[in-house]
Write a protein that holds these residues in place. Structure first.
Motif, PDB file in Angstrom:
ATOM      1  N   ILE A 121       0.846  -1.195   0.000  1.00 58.84           N
ATOM      2  CA  ILE A 121       0.000   0.000   0.000  1.00 58.84           C
ATOM      3  C   ILE A 121       0.879   1.242   0.000  1.00 58.84           C
ATOM      4  N   VAL A 122       0.584   2.157  -0.909  1.00 56.89           N
ATOM      5  CA  VAL A 122       1.327   3.410  -1.039  1.00 56.89           C
ATOM      6  C   VAL A 122       0.342   4.568  -1.066  1.00 56.89           C
ATOM      7  N   THR A 123       0.740   5.693  -0.507  1.00 55.38           N
ATOM      8  CA  THR A 123      -0.128   6.865  -0.584  1.00 55.38           C
ATOM      9  C   THR A 123      -0.204   7.344  -2.027  1.00 55.38           C
ATOM     10  N   ASP A 124      -1.323   7.952  -2.367  1.00 56.28           N
ATOM     11  CA  ASP A 124      -1.581   8.468  -3.706  1.00 56.28           C
ATOM     12  C   ASP A 124      -2.105   9.891  -3.562  1.00 56.28           C
ATOM     13  N   PRO A 125      -1.248  10.905  -3.808  1.00 59.27           N
ATOM     14  CA  PRO A 125       0.095  10.857  -4.356  1.00 59.27           C
ATOM     15  C   PRO A 125       1.134  10.279  -3.367  1.00 59.27           C
ATOM     16  N   GLY A 126       2.188   9.705  -3.950  1.00 60.48           N
ATOM     17  CA  GLY A 126       3.302   9.190  -3.182  1.00 60.48           C
ATOM     18  C   GLY A 126       4.555   9.270  -4.026  1.00 60.48           C
ATOM     19  N   PHE A 127       5.663   8.760  -3.482  1.00 61.86           N
ATOM     20  CA  PHE A 127       6.950   8.898  -4.150  1.00 61.86           C
ATOM     21  C   PHE A 127       7.036   7.952  -5.341  1.00 61.86           C
ATOM     22  N   ILE A 163      -6.600  -3.556   2.445  1.00 56.65           N
ATOM     23  CA  ILE A 163      -5.774  -4.661   2.947  1.00 56.65           C
ATOM     24  C   ILE A 163      -6.425  -5.993   2.588  1.00 56.65           C
ATOM     25  N   GLY A 164      -5.655  -6.842   1.918  1.00 56.79           N
ATOM     26  CA  GLY A 164      -6.151  -8.167   1.535  1.00 56.79           C
ATOM     27  C   GLY A 164      -5.146  -9.242   1.876  1.00 56.79           C
ATOM     28  N   GLU A 165      -5.369 -10.425   1.383  1.00 64.36           N
ATOM     29  CA  GLU A 165      -4.505 -11.562   1.691  1.00 64.36           C
ATOM     30  C   GLU A 165      -3.088 -11.379   1.162  1.00 64.36           C
ATOM     31  N   LYS A 166      -2.935 -10.580   0.107  1.00 65.04           N
ATOM     32  CA  LYS A 166      -1.626 -10.392  -0.516  1.00 65.04           C
ATOM     33  C   LYS A 166      -0.870  -9.179   0.030  1.00 65.04           C
ATOM     34  N   THR A 167      -1.486  -8.427   0.936  1.00 68.48           N
ATOM     35  CA  THR A 167      -0.863  -7.205   1.438  1.00 68.48           C
ATOM     36  C   THR A 167       0.305  -7.536   2.351  1.00 68.48           C
ATOM     37  N   LYS A 168       1.459  -6.915   2.080  1.00 73.13           N
ATOM     38  CA  LYS A 168       2.643  -7.139   2.902  1.00 73.13           C
ATOM     39  C   LYS A 168       3.040  -5.921   3.729  1.00 73.13           C
ATOM     40  N   ALA A 169       2.772  -4.716   3.226  1.00 70.56           N
ATOM     41  CA  ALA A 169       3.282  -3.531   3.918  1.00 70.56           C
ATOM     42  C   ALA A 169       2.550  -2.277   3.469  1.00 70.56           C
ATOM     43  N   ILE A 170       2.731  -1.221   4.266  1.00 69.98           N
ATOM     44  CA  ILE A 170       2.306   0.141   3.939  1.00 69.98           C
ATOM     45  C   ILE A 170       3.558   1.009   3.959  1.00 69.98           C
ATOM     46  N   ILE A 171       3.764   1.813   2.935  1.00 69.33           N
ATOM     47  CA  ILE A 171       4.885   2.751   2.904  1.00 69.33           C
ATOM     48  C   ILE A 171       4.365   4.153   3.213  1.00 69.33           C
ATOM     49  N   LEU A 172       5.029   4.820   4.152  1.00 71.30           N
ATOM     50  CA  LEU A 172       4.661   6.183   4.526  1.00 71.30           C
ATOM     51  C   LEU A 172       5.883   7.093   4.485  1.00 71.30           C
ATOM     52  N   VAL A 173       5.679   8.306   3.999  1.00 74.17           N
ATOM     53  CA  VAL A 173       6.687   9.367   4.040  1.00 74.17           C
ATOM     54  C   VAL A 173       6.010  10.593   4.645  1.00 74.17           C
ATOM     55  N   THR A 174       6.545  11.089   5.764  1.00 76.19           N
ATOM     56  CA  THR A 174       5.992  12.284   6.403  1.00 76.19           C
ATOM     57  C   THR A 174       7.135  13.116   6.978  1.00 76.19           C
ATOM     58  N   PRO A 175       7.247  14.389   6.597  1.00 76.04           N
ATOM     59  CA  PRO A 175       6.452  15.108   5.607  1.00 76.04           C
ATOM     60  C   PRO A 175       6.503  14.409   4.254  1.00 76.04           C
ATOM     61  N   SER A 176       5.405  14.567   3.535  1.00 78.71           N
ATOM     62  CA  SER A 176       5.185  13.779   2.331  1.00 78.71           C
ATOM     63  C   SER A 176       5.933  14.331   1.123  1.00 78.71           C
ATOM     64  N   ASN A 177       6.364  13.416   0.300  1.00 79.83           N
ATOM     65  CA  ASN A 177       6.815  13.706  -1.055  1.00 79.83           C
ATOM     66  C   ASN A 177       5.754  13.092  -1.978  1.00 79.83           C
ATOM     67  N   PRO A 178       4.991  13.880  -2.754  1.00 76.61           N
ATOM     68  CA  PRO A 178       5.303  15.217  -3.245  1.00 76.61           C
ATOM     69  C   PRO A 178       4.536  16.376  -2.607  1.00 76.61           C
ATOM     70  N   THR A 179       3.664  16.134  -1.643  1.00 73.40           N
ATOM     71  CA  THR A 179       2.718  17.180  -1.226  1.00 73.40           C
ATOM     72  C   THR A 179       3.231  18.085  -0.121  1.00 73.40           C
ATOM     73  N   GLY A 180       4.244  17.641   0.641  1.00 75.83           N
ATOM     74  CA  GLY A 180       4.697  18.409   1.792  1.00 75.83           C
ATOM     75  C   GLY A 180       3.798  18.286   3.003  1.00 75.83           C
ATOM     76  N   LYS A 181       2.832  17.370   2.980  1.00 76.26           N
ATOM     77  CA  LYS A 181       1.901  17.187   4.087  1.00 76.26           C
ATOM     78  C   LYS A 181       2.577  16.474   5.258  1.00 76.26           C
ATOM     79  N   ILE A 182       2.318  16.957   6.482  1.00 77.37           N
ATOM     80  CA  ILE A 182       2.753  16.281   7.701  1.00 77.37           C
ATOM     81  C   ILE A 182       1.555  15.520   8.249  1.00 77.37           C
ATOM     82  N   PHE A 183       1.643  14.201   8.284  1.00 75.63           N
ATOM     83  CA  PHE A 183       0.539  13.400   8.805  1.00 75.63           C
ATOM     84  C   PHE A 183       0.518  13.494  10.335  1.00 75.63           C
ATOM     85  N   SER A 184      -0.670  13.604  10.898  1.00 77.11           N
ATOM     86  CA  SER A 184      -0.813  13.883  12.327  1.00 77.11           C
ATOM     87  C   SER A 184      -0.549  12.651  13.183  1.00 77.11           C
TER      88      SER A 184
END
Length: 392
Positions: A121-127, A163-184
């Protein structure tokens, strides 16, 4: 069947070069282009790091040799101490692997995690490069759409359904690339709970933690939560914080069983992170990093400048003010077909380079990414040309 078809693997043939690098290469072919495409800080590696390496080049007879696969013990100890100061105790031998930057660290983790068809799982937008790496490992990126109307906030209600049977991970970047958002903190703690309950890994890619401006109080380090330690892989890069992008240096802090598996990939692809870069890393983590306040001050001034220039062209772009990192991700309000077409025409017709937003996920279409880590003169020149081009 052509040689191209027989020699090139389907996984590589199906990839595209990163749009960031593609636009940087296109820009290099156009004399005098004002480039806002690459997140390459204009800063020089701080003097105390350069001077320490210079001394060691003369004093250390082993500086040009291999290091152990998981890195120089002193650097691993410093990395462990750095992380232990703000979270659960880290064992330098069990949990720390010195990497050639976060891209190589991410590559090692994903190779360990992914069998063909597995999902990340990746954020959209994400790197954009995260998507490439997942695909190169035979996996599938699952896009977790951010809420643009709420300045790119995480949509927590949508996460469990991804999240399903094949899900292995979530990738997070904070502050975000490309948006500059800081997740709380509230958002991140909830992501941690969901991941732990589903028994999946959270990969925290952390290049921008020191570039928070007036929003420092809003930053939260999920890797500091002790009860999540078994479900978090933390990646730190020296590239941005220490202006060492070309040194290719980072470190990973991971559960012990993951380090053992990552070492196999690390050794097979790299042998070891360059020893001279590790010496530079020891100097960086041993010093006082007094340059950081100056880096952040300058980037804050550049953020103010690029926002002022964006405010002057609402007929071309609308945007959410970035909270951290050094990117802004405006929506294109000028007439266009796709972000790729817009970016190429802007380069060819106005000699201004930006990255098409579609590279950062489906939600990125009709946006562009601009990096404001470049010199102020470059920002001014780029927007002078944008204003002139779109006044025609």
């Amino acid at each position: 069947m052509s040689t191209q078809d027989t020699w090139v693997s389907r996984s590589v043939a199906g990839m595209r070069l990163s749009a960031i690098k593609d636009m940087a290469m296109r820009s290099a072919r156009i004399e005098g282009a004002a480039s806002l495409t690459w997140g390459l800080p204009s800063f020089r590696t701080p003097a105390y790091i350069r001077q320490a390496v210079e001394r060691e080049l003369e004093a250390d007879p082993d500086i040009g040799k291999y290091a152990l696969p998981d890195g120089l013990p002193e650097l691993r100890r410093l990395a462990a101490a750095d992380r232990s100061a703000i979270g659960p105790e880290i064992d330098a031998d069990e949990n720390v692997l010195i990497t050639a930057g976060n891209m190589q660290g991410m590559n090692a983790i994903l190779h360990v995690l992914i069998d063909p068809g597995d999902e990340i799982i990746v954020t959209d937008p994400g790197f954009a490069s995260h998507f490439q790496q997942i695909q190169l490992c035979g996996g599938t990126p699952v896009y977790w759409r951010l809420d643009e109307a709420a300045d790119w906030r995480l949509d927590l209600d949508a996460l469990p359904g991804l999240i399903g049977e094949k899900t292995k991970a979530i990738i997070l970047v904070t502050p975000s690339n490309p948006t500059g958002k800081i997740f709380s903190e509230t958002e991140l703690r909830r992501v941690g709970e969901v991941a732990r309950d589903a028994n999946i890994l959270i990969i925290l890619d952390d290049p921008y933690r020191h570039f928070l401006y007036e929003n420092r109080k809003d930053f939260f380090d999920l890797a500091s939560v002790a009860e999540l330690a078994g479900h978090i892989a933390y990646l730190f890069t020296f590239s941005k914080t220490y202006a060492m992008s070309g040194w290719r240096l980072g470190y990973a802090v991971v559960p012990g069983f993951l380090k053992h598996q990552m070492l196999k990939v690390h050794d097979a692809t790299l042998i070891c992170t360059p020893r001279i870069s590790q010496v530079a890393g020891i100097a960086a983590l041993s010093g006082k990093a007094e340059h950081l306040a100056e880096f952040e001050r300058i980037l804050g001034e550049r953020r103010k400048l690029i926002c002022e220039r964006l405010d002057a062209v609402p007929h071309v772009f609308s945007y959410s003010r970035p909270e951290g990192a050094y990117y802004v991700f405006p929506r294109i309000t000028a007439e266009h077909t796709t972000s790729q077409d817009f970016a190429i025409r802007l380069l060819e017709e106005a000699r201004v380079t930006v990255t098409p937003g579609a590279a950062f996920g489906p939600t990125g279409e009709h946006h562009v990414r601009m990096a404001y880590c470049v010199e102020e003169e470059t920002i001014e020149r780029a927007f002078d040309r944008i204003e002139a081009h779109f006044s025609q």
